[in-house]
Write an enzyme that holds these catalytic residues in place. Structure first.
Site, mmCIF file in Angstrom:
data_model
loop_
_atom_site.group_PDB
_atom_site.id
_atom_site.type_symbol
_atom_site.label_atom_id
_atom_site.label_comp_id
_atom_site.label_asym_id
_atom_site.label_seq_id
_atom_site.Cartn_x
_atom_site.Cartn_y
_atom_site.Cartn_z
ATOM 1 N N ASP A 268 0.814 -1.156 0.256
ATOM 2 C CA ASP A 268 -0.120 0.093 0.068
ATOM 3 C C ASP A 268 0.755 1.280 0.008
ATOM 4 O O ASP A 268 1.813 1.437 1.017
ATOM 5 C CB ASP A 268 -0.921 -0.082 1.176
ATOM 6 N N HIS B 163 -0.912 4.662 -0.522
ATOM 7 C CA HIS B 163 -1.621 5.798 0.241
ATOM 8 C C HIS B 163 -1.146 7.133 0.260
ATOM 9 O O HIS B 163 -0.750 7.936 1.118
ATOM 10 C CB HIS B 163 -1.596 5.500 1.748
ATOM 11 N N ASP C 133 -4.443 0.460 -2.955
ATOM 12 C CA ASP C 133 -4.519 1.334 -2.051
ATOM 13 C C ASP C 133 -3.373 2.657 -2.246
ATOM 14 O O ASP C 133 -2.424 2.734 -1.581
ATOM 15 C CB ASP C 133 -4.306 0.864 -0.598
ATOM 16 N N ASN D 221 -9.304 -1.647 -1.306
ATOM 17 C CA ASN D 221 -10.461 -1.039 -0.737
ATOM 18 C C ASN D 221 -10.605 0.542 -0.826
ATOM 19 O O ASN D 221 -11.734 1.037 -0.837
ATOM 20 C CB ASN D 221 -10.659 -1.775 0.866
ATOM 21 N N HIS D 222 -9.359 1.240 -0.769
ATOM 22 C CA HIS D 222 -9.496 2.786 -0.775
ATOM 23 C C HIS D 222 -9.827 3.209 -2.190
ATOM 24 O O HIS D 222 -10.527 4.167 -2.158
ATOM 25 C CB HIS D 222 -8.291 3.418 -0.365
ATOM 26 N N HIS E 242 -5.654 -7.519 -2.805
ATOM 27 C CA HIS E 242 -5.544 -6.482 -1.756
ATOM 28 C C HIS E 242 -5.941 -6.974 -0.422
ATOM 29 O O HIS E 242 -5.140 -7.090 0.559
ATOM 30 C CB HIS E 242 -6.367 -5.412 -2.082
#
Length: 401
Positions: free
Chosen positions: A48, A50, A84, A119-120, A229
Site C-alpha cells: 500500500d 496511500h 491502495d 479497498n480505498h 488487496h
C-alpha cells in the site's frame, strides 16, 4: 524523479513526450483486464502506498525497477502493486500518473507493471472520501480545473465535443448541487472542502475512475502467486475471479449498461478488497485451513500475496508460507514505516528487500498441494458459477463495510 512542471506532468499521459494529452486519453479503459498471466523470472510486489509519492519512488528504486531519473530500469521484471494508492496522503494523482508512465515503459522493455484496486479505490468510487487529505483534495481541484479549462477553450475555439461529453461548467454545477442534496454528503463536503469535485472525478464513469481504476484487475494470478488487496475467500472462487474483475470494471466505467451500485463482492468485511482472514500478526488467528482450500481450488496456485493490513514487523509469511503480507505501512499518513518490497525469483527464492540492510528470506517455499481439483472448481475459479453470487451477497449484507 517525476518532473514538477505541470505541462510535463500532464504530458506524461501521452506516448509523445512533447505533447499534451487529448480527450481520448480520458476515455474508458474497456479492454478486458487480466486475471491470470504466466510466471516471471523475477517478480516484485509493492504494498500500500496511500498518497505518499516520495515513499513510492523509493519503493520502486529499492526494487531495482527505476533508475536515478525515475525511469523504468527493471527490464523483464514483472511487478505488482497491490492497491491502495488513494487516501491518507497528498499525492494521489501524481502517483497515478507516475505509475501509468512506468507501466508503459515496463511493457516497452519486455516487463510488466500490474496495478490492483484496493479497498480505498473502491471506497472512493462509491463516494466515501473520509480518508482524503486536504492536500489530496486540492490536487483533485487542480486536476478538475485544468480539465475543465482545456475543455472550455476547445469549445470556444470551435472544436466539437466528444460524443456524450457534457458541458464542463454545467457538469460542475450539477456536481456541486449533488454534494448538497443530502445531509451526509453535505457534512462530508464541509469537513473536506472540494470533496464534491473528488466525487465527480472518482464516481463510476468519472475521469479518474474510468481512466485509471477501470483498467486494473482486482485479483491477479502470476504463475503460482495470487495477488489481491484483502484476500480471496471460498465464495470469491465460487463466484469466479475473472467475473469479479469483469464486473468491477463494468461498474467503474459507469454508463447505462453497468451496475448502478458497487458489486456485493466489493462491500463488507468479507469483500475481496476488505478481507483480513489471512493477515493477523498472530498466525494462530489466521484461517490457514481456508487459505489452503482456496489455493487448492485455483488451478496452479500455491501462494497468496496480500496488502491491506499493516505488518509492523515488516513483510512476512504465514500458514506455511502460503500467504505473504506486504503492507508495511510505509506511507507517511499510515505509520510512516520503512520502505520494503517483496522479490520472488525463478529459482524459488523469496526475499524481503530493505533500504538499510541486506535482503532477508521470507519463509520456506509453500508446500505443494494435490491438484486433483474438480471440473466444477476449475470452472468456478476463473469463469464463475451462479451459485457463488448468493454466498457473496449474503456476506455483504451481513457484514458492515
Amino acid at each position: 524523479m517525476e518532473s514538477k512542471n505541470g505541462l510535463q506532468m500532464w504530458a506524461a499521459y501521452n506516448r509523445r513526450k512533447d505533447s499534451l494529452p487529448g480527450d481520448e486519453v480520458y476515455q474508458g479503459r474497456s479492454e478486458p483486464v487480466p486475471t491470470a498471466v504466466p510466471a516471471a523470472d523475477r517478480l516484485v510486489a509493492i504494498g500500500d502506498i496511500h498518497g505518499d509519492y516520495y515513499k513510492a519512488v523509493r519503493a520502486f528504486r529499492l526494487a531495482g525497477l527505476t533508475d536515478e531519473h525515475g525511469r523504468w530500469s527493471g527490464g523483464s521484471t514483472v511487478a505488482v502493486q497491490v492497491g491502495d494508492i488513494l487516501d491518507r496522503g497528498d499525492h494521489e494523482i501524481r502517483i497515478l500518473i507516475m505509475l501509468e508512465r512506468l507501466a508503459r515503459e515496463a511493457e516497452a522493455a519486455g516487463g510488466k507493471l500490474y496495478l490492483l484496486n484496493g479497498n480505498h479505490e473502491t471506497m472512493n468510487v462509491m463516494g466515501d472520501h473520509r480518508y482524503a487529505t486536504p492536500g489530496a483534495n486540492l490536487e483533485v481541484l487542480g486536476f478538475s480545473t485544468w480539465r475543465d479549462f482545456t475543455a472550455l477553450m476547445k469549445r470556444r475555439s470551435g472544436c466539437p465535443a466528444s460524443e456524450g461529453q457534457p458541458d464542463p461548467l454545467q457538469e460542475r454545477r450539477e456536481a456541486a448541487a449533488q454534494a448538497s442534496s443530502s445531509s451526509a454528503t453535505l457534512q462530508m463536503s464541509r469537513l473536506r472542502p472540494y470533496n464534491w469535485l473528488r466525487s465527480r472525478a472518482l464516481q463510476p464513469g468519472g475521469e479518474i475512475a474510468r481512466r485509471f481504476f477501470a483498467a486494473r484487475s482486482t485479483v491477479l494470478q502470476v504463475g503460482d502467486n495470487v495477488f489481491v488487496h484483502g484476500g480471496v475467500l471460498p465464495a470469491h472462487v465460487e463466484y469466479g475471479l475473472e467475473r469479479i474483475n469483469r464486473e468491477t470494471q463494468s461498474w467503474m466505467l459507469g454508463g447505462p449498461d453497468g451496475p448502478s451500485r458497487a458489486p456485493s463482492f466489493l462491500r463488507g468485511g468479507s469483500a475481496i478488497v476488505w478481507a483480513r482472514a489471512f493477515s493477523a500478526s498472530d498466525e494462530r488467528r489466521c484461517d490457514c485451513e481456508t487459505l489452503r482450500s482456496v489455493l487448492e481450488s485455483i488451478p496452479g496456485a500455491r501462494r497468496m500475496v496480500v496488502g491491506h493490513t499493516v505488518q509492523t514487523r515488516g513483510i512476512n509469511s504465514a500458514c506455511e508460507s502460503r500467504v505473504i503480507r506486504v503492507d508495511v505501512g510505509m506511507s507517511h499518513g499510515c505509520g510512516d514505516g520503512p520502505v520494503e518490497v517483496l522479490e520472488v525469483l525463478k529459482d524459488g527464492q523469496v526475499r524481503r528487500l530493505r533500504e538499510h540492510g541486506p535482503p532477508v528470506p521470507v519463509g520456506p517455499p509453500p508446500p505443494r498441494h494435490s491438484q486433483h481439483v474438480t471440473q466444477h472448481a476449475q470452472g468456478a475459479a476463473h469463469g464463475g458459477k451462479e451459485a457463488g453470487a448468493a454466498s457473496i451477497s449474503a456476506a455483504a449484507a451481513s457484514t458492515a463495510a
